[in-house]
Design a protein around this motif. Sequence first.
Motif, PDB file in Angstrom:
ATOM      1  N   ASP A 110       0.994  -1.460   0.012  1.00 49.68           N
ATOM      2  CA  ASP A 110       0.246   0.416  -0.222  1.00 49.68           C
ATOM      3  C   ASP A 110       1.030   1.364   0.055  1.00 49.68           C
ATOM      4  O   ASP A 110       1.648   1.414   1.007  1.00 49.68           O
ATOM      5  CB  ASP A 110      -0.782   0.043   1.442  1.00 49.68           C
ATOM      6  CG  ASP A 110      -1.507   1.266   1.753  1.00 49.68           C
ATOM      7  OD1 ASP A 110      -2.739   1.390   2.273  1.00 49.68           O
ATOM      8  OD2 ASP A 110      -1.899   2.205   0.230  1.00 49.68           O
ATOM      9  N   GLU A 145      -1.748   7.816   5.403  1.00 50.59           N
ATOM     10  CA  GLU A 145      -2.603   7.199   6.522  1.00 50.59           C
ATOM     11  C   GLU A 145      -3.671   8.045   7.459  1.00 50.59           C
ATOM     12  O   GLU A 145      -4.206   7.307   8.283  1.00 50.59           O
ATOM     13  CB  GLU A 145      -2.113   6.387   6.390  1.00 50.59           C
ATOM     14  CG  GLU A 145      -1.977   5.238   5.839  1.00 50.59           C
ATOM     15  CD  GLU A 145      -3.326   5.344   4.654  1.00 50.59           C
ATOM     16  OE1 GLU A 145      -4.248   4.908   4.766  1.00 50.59           O
ATOM     17  OE2 GLU A 145      -2.735   3.957   4.031  1.00 50.59           O
ATOM     18  N   HIS A 401      -4.456  -2.803   3.708  1.00 50.87           N
ATOM     19  CA  HIS A 401      -4.787  -2.352   5.193  1.00 50.87           C
ATOM     20  C   HIS A 401      -4.685  -4.164   6.178  1.00 50.87           C
ATOM     21  O   HIS A 401      -5.703  -4.446   6.905  1.00 50.87           O
ATOM     22  CB  HIS A 401      -6.275  -1.840   5.143  1.00 50.87           C
ATOM     23  CG  HIS A 401      -5.851  -0.408   4.596  1.00 50.87           C
ATOM     24  ND1 HIS A 401      -6.501   0.233   5.223  1.00 50.87           N
ATOM     25  CD2 HIS A 401      -4.505  -0.024   3.843  1.00 50.87           C
ATOM     26  CE1 HIS A 401      -5.921   1.446   4.567  1.00 50.87           C
ATOM     27  NE2 HIS A 401      -5.087   1.182   4.083  1.00 50.87           N
TER      28      HIS A 401
HETATM   29 MN    MN Z   1      -3.601   2.495   2.894  1.00 57.26          MN
END
Ligand code: MN
Length: 429
Positions: A110, A145, A401
């Motif tokens: 990510d 994030e 995630h």
């Molecule tokens: Mn993310």
Amino acid sequence: IHRIAEIRLDDKFDADPALGNEVWDWQEKLSAHTDPGYAEKGQLTVTYLTDAHRACAQQIAQDMREAGFDHVEIDAVGNVVGRYDGATPGAKTLLTGSHYDTVRNGGKYDGRLGIFVPMACVRELKRQNRRLPFGFEVVGFAEEEGQRYKATFLGSGALIGHFDNAWLDQKDADGITMREARRHAGLKDEDIPKLQRDPSKYLGFVEVHIEQGPVLTELDLPLGIVTSINGSVRFVGEVIGMASHAGTTPMDRRRDAAAAVAELILFAEKRAAKDGDSVATVGMLEVPSGSINVVPGRCKFSLDLRAPNNAQRDALANDVLDALKEICERRGVRHTLEETMRAAAAPSAPEWQKRWEKAVDQLGVPLFRMPSGAGHDAMKLHEVMPQAMLFVRGINSGISHNPLESSTNDDMQLAVQAFQSLLNDLANE
Ligand code: MN
Ligand code: HGY
Ligand code: MN
Ligand code: MN
């Protein structure tokens, strides 16, 4: 899938098959750095300006230098900025990149994949001793994030002049302010405004990112073309009722804060499902100093609401917030609510979406266009320059995630080749 297999056997690409391998190596090296308390659990968590986060910045900077970038620096908010000069001085610059911070117990791809894929392109350009007719700037954004501080998209926001000085006074879970964390990291607050880019000097922004969902897996496609990034809004809130004895308080005499939030969660779930393509998530839920035999007097919660366009996002948010009010009134409890982030839906710029489509088509990969349910740094750059994204399939049905988040060498190699095609086409325009 046969077409893709054929082209991989085809020797028409001059790209080095190891291209995917080095992306793999870079991400394996980077995932060795994790915040305290997570290493022994084998979990990857890198939050803003922790020592692990700083080590990641140094690692990426080092790998950029070795890959052949002409200029590499870690900027005043912790972004790692690599620049590969263009053949003609003063030419415009193509901007790309993604974030290197992670969610708690997150995956290795990510954000990071979107830094390594363009880095692999620079490494190949350097090896071929080639210059593009435009500058190429690859940024590892420091904070996307919003885990340690509620400062989502801080890294990419700084490039468009969206650093909110109020963030400096925010405290993390240990009571450390962002100001102190920055000082500990040696970052100077007065240097932040200088990070704002002049959009007229840029061609646009492209971002490669794992899909973080199951669609490409189900279609058996390695790459997808992003048509738009969903709009989102986030809240943190608390319901305040009355703590009382679990054994003696009759069910019709309670002011149960947790039951109120539970009702809100189920409302939000049903309400989002009604739209079909909206989503609602309560990812954080806590009864502070709760006890097994006490009716919860307080209940903290988060809300993450998203939809493909802003009107649908706002209608969802209005209905959920109306439900919160109705539930609290009916149950005789009250609530506090703070909006912590609002990001507008970001449609891809047509000319850049077409560039990704041409690049993917040249690989022989069937074109699949899809919206992004996840938010990305591209949403911030979207506010000042044209942007478009390329999705890379994740394995394990694209779970993200989550430590199961992963990709394959093949798919990463195809992403590098797609990026190379985009660069070559842009160079010949
Ligand atoms: Mn993310
Ligand atoms: O939550 C998101 O959409 C992204 O991971 N920041
Ligand atoms: Mn230079
Ligand atoms: Mn991301």
